[in-house]
Design a protein around this motif. Sequence first.
Motif, short mmCIF file in Angstrom:
data_model
loop_
_atom_site.label_atom_id
_atom_site.label_comp_id
_atom_site.label_asym_id
_atom_site.label_seq_id
_atom_site.Cartn_x
_atom_site.Cartn_y
_atom_site.Cartn_z
N PHE A 108 39.71 -13.81 7.07
CA PHE A 108 39.77 -15.26 7.25
C PHE A 108 41.22 -15.73 7.24
O PHE A 108 42.01 -15.37 6.37
N GLN A 109 41.56 -16.54 8.23
CA GLN A 109 42.87 -17.17 8.33
C GLN A 109 42.64 -18.56 8.93
O GLN A 109 42.07 -18.68 10.02
N PRO A 110 43.03 -19.63 8.24
CA PRO A 110 42.78 -20.97 8.77
C PRO A 110 43.25 -21.15 10.20
O PRO A 110 42.57 -21.80 11.00
N ALA A 111 44.39 -20.58 10.54
CA ALA A 111 44.92 -20.77 11.88
C ALA A 111 44.08 -20.09 12.94
O ALA A 111 44.06 -20.52 14.10
N ALA A 112 43.37 -19.03 12.58
CA ALA A 112 42.61 -18.26 13.57
C ALA A 112 41.12 -18.57 13.56
O ALA A 112 40.43 -18.32 14.55
N ALA A 123 34.96 -12.29 6.35
CA ALA A 123 36.02 -12.03 5.37
C ALA A 123 35.45 -11.66 4.01
O ALA A 123 36.10 -10.98 3.21
N GLY A 124 34.21 -12.08 3.75
CA GLY A 124 33.59 -11.76 2.47
C GLY A 124 33.19 -10.30 2.32
O GLY A 124 32.78 -9.88 1.24
N PHE A 125 33.29 -9.53 3.39
CA PHE A 125 32.96 -8.10 3.34
C PHE A 125 34.21 -7.23 3.39
O PHE A 125 34.10 -6.01 3.55
N LEU A 170 30.87 -18.85 2.42
CA LEU A 170 31.31 -19.85 3.41
C LEU A 170 32.00 -21.01 2.72
O LEU A 170 33.06 -21.47 3.16
N GLY A 171 31.42 -21.48 1.61
CA GLY A 171 32.01 -22.60 0.89
C GLY A 171 33.39 -22.30 0.34
O GLY A 171 34.27 -23.16 0.34
N GLY A 172 33.60 -21.07 -0.11
CA GLY A 172 34.91 -20.70 -0.61
C GLY A 172 35.98 -20.77 0.46
O GLY A 172 37.08 -21.30 0.24
N ASN A 173 35.68 -20.27 1.65
CA ASN A 173 36.66 -20.31 2.73
C ASN A 173 36.85 -21.71 3.30
O ASN A 173 37.95 -22.07 3.74
N VAL A 189 42.86 -14.53 3.91
CA VAL A 189 42.01 -14.55 2.72
C VAL A 189 40.87 -13.56 2.95
O VAL A 189 40.25 -13.56 4.01
N LEU A 190 40.59 -12.74 1.95
CA LEU A 190 39.51 -11.76 2.08
C LEU A 190 38.92 -11.47 0.71
O LEU A 190 39.56 -11.70 -0.31
#
Length: 287
Positions: A108-112, A123-125, A170-173, A189-190
């Motif tokens: 997970f990357q906000p920009a992408a 990203a949670g895996f 999902l809520g965390g990201n 973030v992972l």
Amino acid sequence: MSTPSAAPGPAYGAVPVCPRHPDRVSYVRCQRCERPVCAECQRPAAVGVHCVDCVREASRTAPARRTVFGAPVRTGPPVVTLTLIGLCVVSYLLQWAVGWPWTERLVFQPAAAEAQPWRFLTAGFLHSTQGYLAFTHIAFNMYALWLLGRELELALGRWRFLTLYLASGLGGNVLYLLLADGASWWQIVLGASGGVFGLFGAIVVVLRRMGRSARPILAIIGINAVIGFVVPNVAWQGHLGGLLVGLALGAAYAYAPRERRTLVGVGASMLVVVVLVLLAALRYATV
């Protein structure tokens, strides 16, 4: 020239024979239907024996056993929990085998994530493969997932548990996205921490609903909250976001009225996911 033949078996009605095996004489009768039942067809009961047909009929018509939260009682292994752990472990091994290309596609990357929204979940895996977090990161998350997951999966049922875990991740990201600014917009973030903290939040509510103390869990949450602010490279936003979603869904699942559990469970799950998607869309609209 005559040929020898087998002696005929006892005729049905002349002597008691098993209806399923008419060639077998039996003086033992089923306690429910009172038909003769041979040793192969006997099933032990509280008093005497039952035949296989009566046992099958009783299991078909008997009401399903359910937990206090309405989930079917299951005696087998926690299938969803083990599947989630397996996916995380396989993905972690691929991170080592394939290297950065595997992580880059899923992290997970906000920009992408605006153009590649699957990153909010995939990203949670993933877990860190660098520095002191190379093993402790996945080890802690999988240990917590096993301890909490097997209890919550049994109490809430498979679909509610899976929804709780994925929505918490999902809520965390999403919370990380909402608070991202400047350099953090490009930060990756992972980890399964968002989902795990969602389980922490849900089990607090579940324990309170059952009248049990949640102090040990609250202490663990407090310790990890401090770690999130003290230890570098830990995304406390993901922990907090997962925790809030876990508390919300845990309350909806645990306190739903008995006669509307499915309706409340599905409605609450959909509402939480829709709100998270809208928050993410609004955040990207302001960039």
